[in-house]
Enzyme design. Sequence first.
Site, PDB file in Angstrom:
ATOM      1  N   HIS A 257       0.844  -1.193   0.000  1.00  0.00           N
ATOM      2  CA  HIS A 257       0.000   0.000   0.000  1.00  0.00           C
ATOM      3  C   HIS A 257       0.875   1.238   0.000  1.00  0.00           C
ATOM      4  O   HIS A 257       1.951   1.230   0.598  1.00  0.00           O
ATOM      5  CB  HIS A 257      -0.930   0.022   1.211  1.00  0.00           C
ATOM      6  N   ASP A 308      -8.033  -5.254  -0.477  1.00  0.00           N
ATOM      7  CA  ASP A 308      -8.528  -6.137  -1.531  1.00  0.00           C
ATOM      8  C   ASP A 308      -8.250  -7.605  -1.280  1.00  0.00           C
ATOM      9  O   ASP A 308      -8.886  -8.468  -1.888  1.00  0.00           O
ATOM     10  CB  ASP A 308      -7.909  -5.727  -2.876  1.00  0.00           C
TER      11      ASP A 308
HETATM   12  N1  COA Z   1       3.860  -7.718  -4.629  1.00  0.00           N
HETATM   13  C1  COA Z   1       5.199  -7.766  -4.745  1.00  0.00           C
HETATM   14  N2  COA Z   1       5.980  -6.684  -4.568  1.00  0.00           N
HETATM   15  C2  COA Z   1       5.387  -5.526  -4.276  1.00  0.00           C
HETATM   16  C3  COA Z   1       3.998  -5.424  -4.136  1.00  0.00           C
HETATM   17  C4  COA Z   1       3.224  -6.581  -4.333  1.00  0.00           C
HETATM   18  N3  COA Z   1       1.916  -6.541  -4.215  1.00  0.00           N
HETATM   19  N4  COA Z   1       3.686  -4.160  -3.823  1.00  0.00           N
HETATM   20  C5  COA Z   1       4.837  -3.485  -3.773  1.00  0.00           C
HETATM   21  N5  COA Z   1       5.854  -4.313  -4.038  1.00  0.00           N
HETATM   22  C6  COA Z   1       7.274  -3.970  -4.072  1.00  0.00           C
HETATM   23  C7  COA Z   1       7.631  -3.360  -5.421  1.00  0.00           C
HETATM   24  O1  COA Z   1       8.038  -4.319  -6.365  1.00  0.00           O
HETATM   25  C8  COA Z   1       8.743  -2.452  -5.025  1.00  0.00           C
HETATM   26  O2  COA Z   1       9.904  -3.205  -4.850  1.00  0.00           O
HETATM   27  P1  COA Z   1      11.326  -2.672  -5.385  1.00  0.00           P
HETATM   28  O3  COA Z   1      11.566  -1.401  -4.620  1.00  0.00           O
HETATM   29  O4  COA Z   1      12.252  -3.793  -5.056  1.00  0.00           O
HETATM   30  O5  COA Z   1      11.133  -2.427  -6.846  1.00  0.00           O
HETATM   31  C9  COA Z   1       8.326  -1.942  -3.639  1.00  0.00           C
HETATM   32  O6  COA Z   1       7.492  -2.966  -3.105  1.00  0.00           O
HETATM   33  C10 COA Z   1       7.589  -0.621  -3.683  1.00  0.00           C
HETATM   34  O7  COA Z   1       6.522  -0.729  -4.648  1.00  0.00           O
HETATM   35  P2  COA Z   1       5.848   0.527  -5.359  1.00  0.00           P
HETATM   36  O8  COA Z   1       5.162   0.078  -6.599  1.00  0.00           O
HETATM   37  O9  COA Z   1       6.833   1.647  -5.483  1.00  0.00           O
HETATM   38  O10 COA Z   1       4.798   0.955  -4.297  1.00  0.00           O
HETATM   39  P3  COA Z   1       3.590   1.906  -4.590  1.00  0.00           P
HETATM   40  O11 COA Z   1       3.361   2.678  -3.347  1.00  0.00           O
HETATM   41  O12 COA Z   1       3.783   2.685  -5.832  1.00  0.00           O
HETATM   42  O13 COA Z   1       2.424   0.878  -4.908  1.00  0.00           O
HETATM   43  C11 COA Z   1       0.584  -0.522  -4.814  1.00  0.00           C
HETATM   44  C12 COA Z   1       1.361   0.600  -4.112  1.00  0.00           C
HETATM   45  C13 COA Z   1      -0.681  -0.775  -4.010  1.00  0.00           C
HETATM   46  C14 COA Z   1       0.212  -0.065  -6.218  1.00  0.00           C
HETATM   47  C15 COA Z   1       1.465  -1.782  -4.858  1.00  0.00           C
HETATM   48  O14 COA Z   1       1.745  -2.211  -3.557  1.00  0.00           O
HETATM   49  C16 COA Z   1       0.816  -2.894  -5.688  1.00  0.00           C
HETATM   50  O15 COA Z   1       0.992  -2.925  -6.920  1.00  0.00           O
HETATM   51  N6  COA Z   1       0.053  -3.813  -5.025  1.00  0.00           N
HETATM   52  C17 COA Z   1      -0.656  -4.847  -5.736  1.00  0.00           C
HETATM   53  C18 COA Z   1      -1.952  -4.303  -6.300  1.00  0.00           C
HETATM   54  C19 COA Z   1      -2.974  -4.050  -5.203  1.00  0.00           C
HETATM   55  O16 COA Z   1      -3.184  -4.881  -4.330  1.00  0.00           O
HETATM   56  N7  COA Z   1      -3.649  -2.899  -5.291  1.00  0.00           N
HETATM   57  C20 COA Z   1      -4.697  -2.535  -4.365  1.00  0.00           C
HETATM   58  C21 COA Z   1      -4.254  -1.400  -3.509  1.00  0.00           C
HETATM   59  S1  COA Z   1      -5.434  -1.088  -2.205  1.00  0.00           S
END
Ligand code: COA
Length: 372
Positions: A257, A308
């Site tokens: 998140h 979710d």
């Molecule tokens: N699975 C695996 N790795 C994850 C992850 C996940 N669900 N969520 C984050 N990470 C990792 C990323 O790969 C990244 O790693 P790195 O620094 O080694 O590249 C790190 O954690 C940071 O991720 P980032 O995309 O920069 O975080 P964000 O704040 O932009 O993204 C979300 C937040 C929610 C978009 C992200 O956690 C995600 O894609 N989750 C899955 C989709 C989801 O459940 N969405 C509903 C949100 S309520």
Amino acid sequence: MTEKGLADVVAAETSLSDIDGKLGRLFYVGYDIDDLAQYSTFEEIIYLLHYKRLPTRDELDELSERLVSDRELDEFTDGLMPTFGEVASPMSMLRTTVSAASAYDPDGWDQSADANERKALRLIARFATLITKYHRLRTGQDPLPPNPKLPHAANILYMLFGEEPEEESARAFDICLVLHADHTMNASTFAARVVASTLADMHSAITAAIAALKGPLHGGANEAVMKMLQEIGDVEKAEAYIKEKLGHKERIMGFGHRVYKTEDPRATHLRRLSRELGERSGDTRWYEISERIEKVVMEEKGLYPNVDFYAASVYHSLDIPSDLFTPVFAASRVSGWTAHVREQYADNRLIRPESDYIGPRNQAYVAIEERG
Ligand code: COA
């Protein structure tokens, strides 16, 4: 310096919801989500978000009656439903029908505060009808008229399945709606506020919000979680499945998140509901697989489940089809979106951020005949 994805950028002031990401707490108008999930109902949350205080009994009754009387679709939107039932995916149906309904709203293009209050309640009431009617039509069943005796959550289950839900199911679903109602400046709410800040109408802002919610990094994640649970199918296969995905640098849906650095408090309630509903139906498979995934993702990546993750097994236990998970999320979040749009209108300034230009500069224009 650009903060990619606008992380940590404060985009608006709001008195609707607040998150403490370090402590894993969420508040609606200052009320802790833990208390609201335990004691409140979705109707009460609608009142809280729109009038910024908890209602008296009479006020709540009045709001509930307004919602009931607003459930029927206008004739034009209703006429679109059979076609959408055949050709559109659920979120596309929702996005397009809400956009179409703008022209037939009884308040028309009236942008007054009173008209927007009425439009907001109408939209909240009608999301439920749109989703359930669409589902009945696409599965070859006759749509059901809304049941005026049932509150919002129970009526959604009734209009989907044709039977009044058991009390436990209705309450579990009501809690889901409470938990999903608002969540500060999430992508769909931000989209709604950007559109509202141009002084475009309420339906345009909500159409944009639906479009933003559709994506798998936002509301679409709950459907993706169910797909993953079904692919795994057996608790003993969960660990290898997750490790393989992570080995390929794939994201595990329902984890991570932007704001919470610890457990999302909504996930705590949904985990409990997932277990309870599983135990009640005698099928705890989805809960057990989810629990195992959670353990492996924590060990491997240190990531917590978000809203979710357990919502998927909860909705599945309630027999809601997977591709309606995100529309059902929208049916709750529309209460927050509309409250944010009204908040934006009440103290508006066009949302128009800057960008950092990173392209070439000072280029000499070359006539088309002379380009290599
Ligand atoms: N699975 C695996 N790795 C994850 C992850 C996940 N669900 N969520 C984050 N990470 C990792 C990323 O790969 C990244 O790693 P790195 O620094 O080694 O590249 C790190 O954690 C940071 O991720 P980032 O995309 O920069 O975080 P964000 O704040 O932009 O993204 C979300 C937040 C929610 C978009 C992200 O956690 C995600 O894609 N989750 C899955 C989709 C989801 O459940 N969405 C509903 C949100 S309520």
